[in-house]
Design a protein around this motif. Structure first.
Motif, mmCIF file in Angstrom:
data_model
loop_
_atom_site.group_PDB
_atom_site.id
_atom_site.type_symbol
_atom_site.label_atom_id
_atom_site.label_comp_id
_atom_site.label_asym_id
_atom_site.label_seq_id
_atom_site.Cartn_x
_atom_site.Cartn_y
_atom_site.Cartn_z
ATOM 1 N N ARG A 9 -13.455 -9.257 -1.593
ATOM 2 C CA ARG A 9 -12.028 -9.525 -1.394
ATOM 3 C C ARG A 9 -11.803 -10.958 -0.915
ATOM 4 O O ARG A 9 -10.864 -11.620 -1.346
ATOM 5 C CB ARG A 9 -11.432 -8.516 -0.396
ATOM 6 N N SER B 150 -5.294 -1.560 1.852
ATOM 7 C CA SER B 150 -5.771 -2.094 3.131
ATOM 8 C C SER B 150 -6.757 -1.183 3.852
ATOM 9 O O SER B 150 -7.398 -1.603 4.803
ATOM 10 C CB SER B 150 -4.582 -2.363 4.053
ATOM 11 N N ARG C 41 -4.675 -6.451 -3.499
ATOM 12 C CA ARG C 41 -4.162 -6.959 -2.220
ATOM 13 C C ARG C 41 -3.357 -5.931 -1.442
ATOM 14 O O ARG C 41 -3.307 -5.977 -0.217
ATOM 15 C CB ARG C 41 -3.339 -8.221 -2.462
ATOM 16 N N ALA D 185 -7.971 -12.002 -0.815
ATOM 17 C CA ALA D 185 -7.346 -10.745 -0.381
ATOM 18 C C ALA D 185 -7.766 -10.484 1.061
ATOM 19 O O ALA D 185 -8.912 -10.748 1.441
ATOM 20 C CB ALA D 185 -7.779 -9.592 -1.284
ATOM 21 N N CYS D 186 -6.865 -9.977 1.848
ATOM 22 C CA CYS D 186 -7.159 -9.683 3.254
ATOM 23 C C CYS D 186 -8.267 -8.636 3.362
ATOM 24 O O CYS D 186 -8.399 -7.779 2.482
ATOM 25 C CB CYS D 186 -5.911 -9.157 3.957
#
Length: 163
Positions: free
Chosen positions: A35, A140, A137, A40-41
């Motif tokens: 990621r 989570s 993205r 991407a977080c």
């Protein structure tokens, strides 16, 4: 802290009922490293996703089948599946996550092609579905599981396939 190879920060998964903390750490670390490569977080561990993934991995192993859980069973979470007969490899490493990520290179015989980032987020393709689940993205939370030769990872919220 990041490694010279751009690995994501080390993660720690708490011990809990219904999932393997170490297995989740290995896959969460691999997911977050990939990621990071795509801005991407980092994902966080989801115990609910891990427990559901473990139940499904057990079901697959008990019934010797390879199929996705229904949307109802996975409670709307996204899902990646892998299988490998080399049990030590599939059970102790992040090879499943690497296999999914490597869809970015399809077709493998033509290095000039691969995932079309200009279309990213605009359409779902089964050729790249596992890859996009890793780097999506909007997802989570992550929980993974293994039973026999089967690996199941669940993503929350689901993203790359839509409703």
């Amino acid at each position: 802290m990041e490694s010279a190879h751009g690995a994501a920060e080390l993660v720690s998964v708490p011990e809990g009922e219904g999932y393997d903390a170490k297995f989740n750490e290995v896959h969460l670390q691999a997911h977050n490293t990939y990621r990071k490569m795509h801005q991407a977080c980092p994902m966080k561990f989801s115990a609910d996703a891990a427990r559901g993934a473990q139940e499904w991995a057990n079901y697959l192993n008990d019934n010797k089948i390879f199929e996705h859980a229904s949307n109802e069973v996975r409670k709307g979470m996204g899902e990646n599946l892998a299988m490998n007969s080399r049990l030590e490899l599939i059970q102790k490493t992040a090879i499943a996550t690497s296999m999914w990520y490597n869809e970015i290179f399809i077709p493998y015989d033509d290095p000039t092609k691969g995932y079309d980032f200009s279309e990213a987020g605009n359409k779902f393709s089964s050729d790249y579905g596992h890859f996009t689940a890793i780097v999506w993205r909007g997802s989570s939370g992550l929980g993974c599981a293994v039973a026999g030769p089967y690996v199941v990872c669940r993503y929350t919220p689901a993203g790359n396939m839509g409703d």
